[in-house]
Design a protein around this motif. Sequence first.
Motif, PDB file in Angstrom:
ATOM      1  N   UNK A   1     -47.811 -17.452 -63.836  1.00 58.32           N
ATOM      2  CA  UNK A   1     -49.237 -17.775 -63.700  1.00 58.32           C
ATOM      3  C   UNK A   1     -49.821 -18.340 -64.984  1.00 58.32           C
ATOM      4  N   UNK A   2     -49.329 -17.818 -66.130  1.00 59.48           N
ATOM      5  CA  UNK A   2     -49.854 -18.290 -67.404  1.00 59.48           C
ATOM      6  C   UNK A   2     -49.574 -19.784 -67.589  1.00 59.48           C
ATOM      7  N   UNK A   3     -48.344 -20.183 -67.247  1.00 61.36           N
ATOM      8  CA  UNK A   3     -47.964 -21.589 -67.399  1.00 61.36           C
ATOM      9  C   UNK A   3     -48.822 -22.466 -66.489  1.00 61.36           C
ATOM     10  N   UNK A   4     -49.030 -22.012 -65.241  1.00 60.71           N
ATOM     11  CA  UNK A   4     -49.843 -22.806 -64.313  1.00 60.71           C
ATOM     12  C   UNK A   4     -51.273 -22.906 -64.828  1.00 60.71           C
ATOM     13  N   UNK A   5     -51.779 -21.773 -65.335  1.00 60.18           N
ATOM     14  CA  UNK A   5     -53.138 -21.772 -65.864  1.00 60.18           C
ATOM     15  C   UNK A   5     -53.284 -22.772 -67.018  1.00 60.18           C
ATOM     16  N   UNK A   6     -52.352 -22.727 -67.963  1.00 58.71           N
ATOM     17  CA  UNK A   6     -52.463 -23.614 -69.122  1.00 58.71           C
ATOM     18  C   UNK A   6     -52.290 -25.073 -68.715  1.00 58.71           C
ATOM     19  N   UNK A   7     -51.432 -25.303 -67.749  1.00 58.81           N
ATOM     20  CA  UNK A   7     -51.233 -26.669 -67.263  1.00 58.81           C
ATOM     21  C   UNK A   7     -52.522 -27.194 -66.636  1.00 58.81           C
ATOM     22  N   UNK A   8     -53.094 -26.400 -65.712  1.00 58.68           N
ATOM     23  CA  UNK A   8     -54.285 -26.845 -64.992  1.00 58.68           C
ATOM     24  C   UNK A   8     -55.480 -26.970 -65.934  1.00 58.68           C
ATOM     25  N   UNK A   9     -55.735 -25.892 -66.712  1.00 61.38           N
ATOM     26  CA  UNK A   9     -56.905 -25.925 -67.584  1.00 61.38           C
ATOM     27  C   UNK A   9     -56.699 -26.883 -68.752  1.00 61.38           C
ATOM     28  N   UNK A  10     -55.469 -26.980 -69.223  1.00 63.68           N
ATOM     29  CA  UNK A  10     -55.170 -27.912 -70.306  1.00 63.68           C
ATOM     30  C   UNK A  10     -55.457 -29.338 -69.864  1.00 63.68           C
ATOM     31  N   UNK A  11     -55.110 -29.649 -68.632  1.00 64.66           N
ATOM     32  CA  UNK A  11     -55.374 -30.981 -68.106  1.00 64.66           C
ATOM     33  C   UNK A  11     -56.860 -31.283 -68.052  1.00 64.66           C
ATOM     34  N   UNK A  12     -57.635 -30.280 -67.623  1.00 64.82           N
ATOM     35  CA  UNK A  12     -59.087 -30.468 -67.555  1.00 64.82           C
ATOM     36  C   UNK A  12     -59.654 -30.597 -68.969  1.00 64.82           C
ATOM     37  N   UNK A  13     -59.177 -29.725 -69.850  1.00 70.38           N
ATOM     38  CA  UNK A  13     -59.693 -29.659 -71.216  1.00 70.38           C
ATOM     39  C   UNK A  13     -59.469 -30.975 -71.958  1.00 70.38           C
ATOM     40  N   UNK A  14     -58.267 -31.517 -71.809  1.00 67.23           N
ATOM     41  CA  UNK A  14     -57.948 -32.738 -72.546  1.00 67.23           C
ATOM     42  C   UNK A  14     -58.499 -33.966 -71.831  1.00 67.23           C
ATOM     43  N   UNK A  15     -59.096 -33.779 -70.652  1.00 62.48           N
ATOM     44  CA  UNK A  15     -59.594 -34.936 -69.926  1.00 62.48           C
ATOM     45  C   UNK A  15     -58.481 -35.714 -69.264  1.00 62.48           C
ATOM     46  N   UNK A  16     -57.309 -35.110 -69.184  1.00 56.76           N
ATOM     47  CA  UNK A  16     -56.159 -35.785 -68.601  1.00 56.76           C
ATOM     48  C   UNK A  16     -56.353 -35.949 -67.093  1.00 56.76           C
ATOM     49  N   UNK A  17     -56.878 -34.939 -66.458  1.00 58.34           N
ATOM     50  CA  UNK A  17     -57.311 -35.092 -65.069  1.00 58.34           C
ATOM     51  C   UNK A  17     -58.629 -34.371 -64.838  1.00 58.34           C
ATOM     52  N   UNK A  18     -59.316 -34.728 -63.744  1.00 62.38           N
ATOM     53  CA  UNK A  18     -60.609 -34.125 -63.418  1.00 62.38           C
ATOM     54  C   UNK A  18     -60.374 -32.753 -62.778  1.00 62.38           C
ATOM     55  N   UNK A  19     -61.422 -31.917 -62.724  1.00 59.92           N
ATOM     56  CA  UNK A  19     -61.257 -30.623 -62.069  1.00 59.92           C
ATOM     57  C   UNK A  19     -60.758 -30.759 -60.631  1.00 59.92           C
ATOM     58  N   UNK A  20     -61.235 -31.775 -59.930  1.00 59.10           N
ATOM     59  CA  UNK A  20     -60.795 -31.992 -58.548  1.00 59.10           C
ATOM     60  C   UNK A  20     -59.295 -32.227 -58.512  1.00 59.10           C
ATOM     61  N   UNK A  21     -58.838 -33.130 -59.401  1.00 59.38           N
ATOM     62  CA  UNK A  21     -57.408 -33.408 -59.437  1.00 59.38           C
ATOM     63  C   UNK A  21     -56.640 -32.165 -59.870  1.00 59.38           C
ATOM     64  N   UNK A  22     -57.248 -31.396 -60.765  1.00 62.14           N
ATOM     65  CA  UNK A  22     -56.598 -30.170 -61.212  1.00 62.14           C
ATOM     66  C   UNK A  22     -56.381 -29.219 -60.039  1.00 62.14           C
ATOM     67  N   UNK A  23     -57.375 -29.150 -59.129  1.00 65.15           N
ATOM     68  CA  UNK A  23     -57.231 -28.302 -57.953  1.00 65.15           C
ATOM     69  C   UNK A  23     -56.036 -28.737 -57.123  1.00 65.15           C
ATOM     70  N   UNK A  24     -55.906 -30.065 -56.921  1.00 63.63           N
ATOM     71  CA  UNK A  24     -54.797 -30.585 -56.118  1.00 63.63           C
ATOM     72  C   UNK A  24     -53.464 -30.292 -56.799  1.00 63.63           C
ATOM     73  N   UNK A  25     -53.414 -30.531 -58.119  1.00 61.26           N
ATOM     74  CA  UNK A  25     -52.150 -30.332 -58.834  1.00 61.26           C
ATOM     75  C   UNK A  25     -51.778 -28.853 -58.865  1.00 61.26           C
ATOM     76  N   UNK A  26     -52.774 -28.005 -59.160  1.00 59.13           N
ATOM     77  CA  UNK A  26     -52.501 -26.569 -59.179  1.00 59.13           C
ATOM     78  C   UNK A  26     -51.975 -26.086 -57.841  1.00 59.13           C
ATOM     79  N   UNK A  27     -52.610 -26.555 -56.753  1.00 57.08           N
ATOM     80  CA  UNK A  27     -52.174 -26.126 -55.422  1.00 57.08           C
ATOM     81  C   UNK A  27     -50.774 -26.641 -55.128  1.00 57.08           C
TER      82      UNK A  27
END
Lengths: 437, 165
Positions: A230-256
């Motif tokens: 879970x930690x890795x998924x969290x850092x991947x998803x939130x890291x993506x949002x944080x760095x602006x690499x993907x939007x929160x919406x895209x983060x939801x899709x990628x996380x899922x």
Amino acid sequence: MIQDPVIVGVLGTLGVFLLIFLGMPIAFAMMLTGFVGLSVLASVDAALPVAASTMWHVASFYPYTVIPLFVIMGGFAGSSGITRELYSSFEKWTRRLPGGLAIATIGACGGFAAVSGSSVATAATMGTVALPEMVRFKYDDKLATGCVAAGGTLGFLIPPSIGFVVYGMLTEQSIGKLLVAGILPGLLLTLCYIAIVVLWVRMWPEAAPKNPEPISWNEKALALKGVWEPLAIFFFVMGGIYSGFFTPTEAGAIGATVLLLVTIVKRTLTGSALFTALTESVRISAMVLMLVAGANVFSYFMALSTIPMQVASWTAALGVSPYIIHGVILFIFLILGCFLDAISMMVLTLPVIFPVILALHFDPIWFGVIAVLMMEAGLITPPMGLNIFTVAGVAKGVRVETIFRGVAPFLLSILAVAIILTAFPQIALVLPNMMVR
Amino acid sequence: MSNEANVFTRFRSVIQTITRVVSYIGMGLLVPMMLLTSADVTARSLWSRPIPGTLELSSFMLSILILLGVAYTHQMNGHVRVTMLTDRLPEKWRESLNILTTLLTLFIVVIVFWQGIVVAFESGAVSDMLRIPELPFRLLVSVAALFMAFELIFNLVDSFRALIK
């Protein structure tokens, strides 16, 4: 027809609360009152199409895809067995501490919240895993059920979180920044909950008998395996949002997607689990977006009544400390949270409260964290605490009153965190302020 | 059971099954929606070549998912309501209030049904990239309202039955 828009607005507000307490579904009560209000203040012809076109715009607004996606993340995380693994790893590390099982429950709730967007799901899945263990070690019912119900609320503050999405949608704030702002306060609240457990067991040691079974460092090290996923998924998803690499919406899709892959690789995904996850996602999304549609119709009416503007300028001109008004708002949230569910409370109050917050020059992102914190409180306050009923459904034979008593100390720590955040807004703002955009 | 009651029961179960089945269609779109967006982000970041139209396809899928789910959510009692006060009333009062609030809900839902058609035909918009006409998706607002209205009518019948019992 000449009417004072403010009087019409006040009548409309009273009307919507009356309809809600008579048992009308909240989304439709807001839509109806909005329609009637717009008919009076503008014209029937202008009011007629508003509900239908608002429903279309809400249902087809791309950023809102994040809601079903955040919910389905929780569904996949639940069926991937992450809950059980998290709990057993935390348990190995906290066994020596006073109230070790309760601390492990809260830690695991926090970990689960980091990959799930909904709060009730957290309480339900954790309840089935943690409660039998605490019963086995003869934990006090109050402590056992209280810490599950309270731990479940972490799902709202620790991103991904539907609470922040709804707040961001209603106030047009950056959802990415809001989610990132929730991280540190979420950690702080988790620590406060743990402190409550420790204090509780220090004062009443009989509430949490110790597990005498020794545990080696080897086992502890191995147990970390349950946390990294879970930690890795969290850092991947939130890291993506944080760095602006993907939007929160895209983060939801990628996380899922990632979680779905995890369940497929581990072969834990059954057809019925997938079906449950999908139906739950549709149910919650339709419920939330209908509330948002109703709220939008209602806030067109509110805007026309000029109430939000007048209340905002009136409070700004009061000359009292903004913190007093902030305290009053917290109190309103606390009271409303007793009767309304979290999302309904937001959609009903924000059209009026948010302009006040802006007029008082509070930071809108910081207030988002406070608002979500108060939504959490609403989940565990009597008589309508959603998490309480969820836990009561899992913990057979425990009375609802017992759970309310057990959760009360945790409620205090939510208020404590609200005060800490008011004194040190940086806790919420330091991460989002460092974001690229 | 009288013949009319029988016809009604049949009608009700047919409609409610349709409500469920259409909501499953929307539900089934959630997985493609998720995979499409993930594929878009991957393609964009690895080969800087995003999938054209991801955004609008996702919006259309969301509208199907939500609008076809509205009546189903009501069937599952999923729309938030406060029953704390009404639960404490005697049954007669509770059912009477139920009838009142259901009629009010039905009123706004019928307006949405009617205006959903009007607004849909007025717009004539097509999506930006793929030029997909919005009309069929916009009409789903009325479809949602229609099935919702059926569910509400079933609720009304239940309440009336409880009252005369």
